[in-house]
Design a protein around this motif. Structure first.
Motif, PDB file in Angstrom:
ATOM      1  N   LEU A   1       0.781  -1.108  -0.056  1.00  0.00           N
ATOM      2  CA  LEU A   1       0.021  -0.016  -0.073  1.00  0.00           C
ATOM      3  C   LEU A   1       0.974   1.501   0.150  1.00  0.00           C
ATOM      4  O   LEU A   1       1.113   1.748   0.973  1.00  0.00           O
ATOM      5  N   THR A   2       1.298   1.691  -1.241  1.00  0.00           N
ATOM      6  CA  THR A   2       2.224   2.819  -1.190  1.00  0.00           C
ATOM      7  C   THR A   2       1.517   3.752  -2.117  1.00  0.00           C
ATOM      8  O   THR A   2       0.418   3.541  -2.764  1.00  0.00           O
ATOM      9  N   GLY A   3       1.798   4.989  -1.832  1.00  0.00           N
ATOM     10  CA  GLY A   3       1.324   6.275  -2.602  1.00  0.00           C
ATOM     11  C   GLY A   3       1.361   6.265  -4.186  1.00  0.00           C
ATOM     12  O   GLY A   3       0.149   6.428  -4.947  1.00  0.00           O
ATOM     13  N   GLU A   4       2.316   5.467  -4.701  1.00  0.00           N
ATOM     14  CA  GLU A   4       2.588   5.511  -5.979  1.00  0.00           C
ATOM     15  C   GLU A   4       1.615   4.397  -6.693  1.00  0.00           C
ATOM     16  O   GLU A   4       0.908   4.606  -7.549  1.00  0.00           O
ATOM     17  N   ALA A   5       1.776   3.299  -5.912  1.00  0.00           N
ATOM     18  CA  ALA A   5       0.900   2.292  -6.451  1.00  0.00           C
ATOM     19  C   ALA A   5      -0.732   2.365  -6.411  1.00  0.00           C
ATOM     20  O   ALA A   5      -1.387   2.229  -7.262  1.00  0.00           O
ATOM     21  N   ILE A   6      -1.196   3.384  -5.261  1.00  0.00           N
ATOM     22  CA  ILE A   6      -2.488   3.774  -5.366  1.00  0.00           C
ATOM     23  C   ILE A   6      -2.862   4.547  -6.333  1.00  0.00           C
ATOM     24  O   ILE A   6      -3.892   4.598  -6.933  1.00  0.00           O
ATOM     25  N   ARG A   7      -1.974   5.450  -6.450  1.00  0.00           N
ATOM     26  CA  ARG A   7      -2.175   6.605  -7.612  1.00  0.00           C
ATOM     27  C   ARG A   7      -2.364   6.150  -8.914  1.00  0.00           C
ATOM     28  O   ARG A   7      -3.205   6.303  -9.965  1.00  0.00           O
ATOM     29  N   LYS A   8      -1.670   4.962  -9.215  1.00  0.00           N
ATOM     30  CA  LYS A   8      -1.642   4.508 -10.538  1.00  0.00           C
ATOM     31  C   LYS A   8      -2.964   3.553 -10.825  1.00  0.00           C
ATOM     32  O   LYS A   8      -3.634   3.308 -11.801  1.00  0.00           O
TER      33      LYS A   8
ATOM     34  N   ALA B   1      -3.528  10.391  -3.495  1.00  0.00           N
ATOM     35  CA  ALA B   1      -3.098   8.961  -3.205  1.00  0.00           C
ATOM     36  C   ALA B   1      -2.386   8.912  -1.926  1.00  0.00           C
ATOM     37  O   ALA B   1      -2.766   7.523  -1.316  1.00  0.00           O
ATOM     38  N   ARG B   2      -1.538   9.816  -1.478  1.00  0.00           N
ATOM     39  CA  ARG B   2      -0.997   9.489  -0.084  1.00  0.00           C
ATOM     40  C   ARG B   2      -2.374   9.649   0.916  1.00  0.00           C
ATOM     41  O   ARG B   2      -2.072   9.061   1.931  1.00  0.00           O
ATOM     42  N   VAL B   3      -3.135  10.275   0.859  1.00  0.00           N
ATOM     43  CA  VAL B   3      -4.353  10.346   1.920  1.00  0.00           C
ATOM     44  C   VAL B   3      -5.065   9.130   1.858  1.00  0.00           C
ATOM     45  O   VAL B   3      -5.328   8.321   2.950  1.00  0.00           O
ATOM     46  N   LEU B   4      -5.373   8.497   0.485  1.00  0.00           N
ATOM     47  CA  LEU B   4      -5.788   6.953   0.567  1.00  0.00           C
ATOM     48  C   LEU B   4      -4.962   6.062   1.290  1.00  0.00           C
ATOM     49  O   LEU B   4      -5.291   5.095   1.731  1.00  0.00           O
ATOM     50  N   ARG B   5      -3.845   6.360   1.074  1.00  0.00           N
ATOM     51  CA  ARG B   5      -2.568   5.279   1.579  1.00  0.00           C
ATOM     52  C   ARG B   5      -2.711   5.344   3.065  1.00  0.00           C
ATOM     53  O   ARG B   5      -2.795   4.326   3.893  1.00  0.00           O
TER      54      ARG B   5
END
Length: 282
Positions: free
Chosen positions: A246-253, A262-266
């Protein structure tokens, strides 16, 4: 030196030049006869060579600059040519008795060809160089007269700024700065708090250009999603992901959102994953 002394000096020089011309005339006449000239041409040949030397000498006294250097080169060239022909006349005794064959000035053929070429080219060179020198002398303007004419032509066109002394511009009373008040008459102003540099941005007074309506092609076809919708999509996309992924970059993509969202969702998803075991135990 007075005028009489100068006159006598010039007359003596003319006499010496005339006698030297008579000596050189004999040699040049015999050389011209040996190269095929008739009696009249042989008689005039010395005037062609030594006469151009005298003309070049006069031109050097009149001309200046490059024209004077050209006249000096002509004078030096014809002086050297006359010297060579006089020297050949002294080496070949047959020239004195006119018993030498035509076109024969030396026993060695290359030297003979060079001497014949020199003797026959001097009259043609006299025509060319003499005409050029006369044209340069006729078109030459003395330095003093040229400077005087240029000064007369350019003096009326001078402006006031070119003069050495200019008329002072009168100052009106309005131009005089007002006198400053005395130090004791100045009132003390309250201290002003200065804001640190960079605390606020200077407001631009330049008017902004109207950009107009954004074209439909440039607009995104995807509707704007709320925070809850983004969270639901992130939960569905990362349901089978371990916590470490669960990283910001993975969630953003995965949900195609910005890096900040994405950082907030992480952080939200990690907090839910951490709280799930505690709820199961309770």
């Amino acid at each position: 030196m007075n005028r009489t002394g100068k006159t006598l000096l010039v007359l003596a020089l003319v006499a010496v030049v005339a006698m030297a011309f008579r000596v050189s005339w004999n040699a040049l006449r015999d050389v011209a006869t040996a190269t095929g000239a008739d009696d009249t041409a042989a008689l005039l040949y010395p005037f062609v060579v030594d006469g151009l030397m005298a003309l070049a000498l006069v031109a050097t006294l009149v001309l200046t600059g490059d024209s004077r250097r050209f006249a000096l080169r002509v004078l030096a060239s014809y002086t050297l040519a006359s010297l060579v022909l006089n020297y050949v006349h002294g080496l070949v005794p047959e020239l004195h008795a006119k018993s030498v064959d035509w076109g024969r000035l030396a026993d060695w053929d290359p030297a003979n060809w060079a001497l014949v070429l020199l003797a026959t080219s001097l009259p043609v060179g006299s025509i060319y160089f003499g005409s050029d020198l006369v044209a340069k002398v006729l078109h030459h303007r003395p330095v003093d007269s040229a400077i005087t004419e240029e000064t007369v032509e350019t003096t009326p066109n001078r402006s006031t700024s070119d003069l050495q002394e200019s008329t002072p511009f009168p100052m009106s009373p309005v131009d005089v700065p007002p006198a400053l008040p005395a130090p004791e008459a100045v009132e003390e102003l309250p201290p002003v708090e200065l804001s640190p540099v960079g605390a606020f941005a200077a407001e631009s007074t330049r008017p902004r250009r109207a950009t107009g309506r954004v074209p439909d092609v440039a607009r995104s076809s995807r509707p704007v999603r709320t925070a809850d919708q983004l969270l639901d999509e992130a939960r569905s996309a990362t349901a089978d992901w371990p916590v470490e992924e669960l990283t910001g970059e993975a969630i953003r993509k995965a949900v195609h959102t910005s890096a900040a969202k994405a950082r907030v969702l992480r952080e939200t998803l990690r907090a839910e994953r951490t709280a799930m075991p505690d709820e199961a135990v309770a």
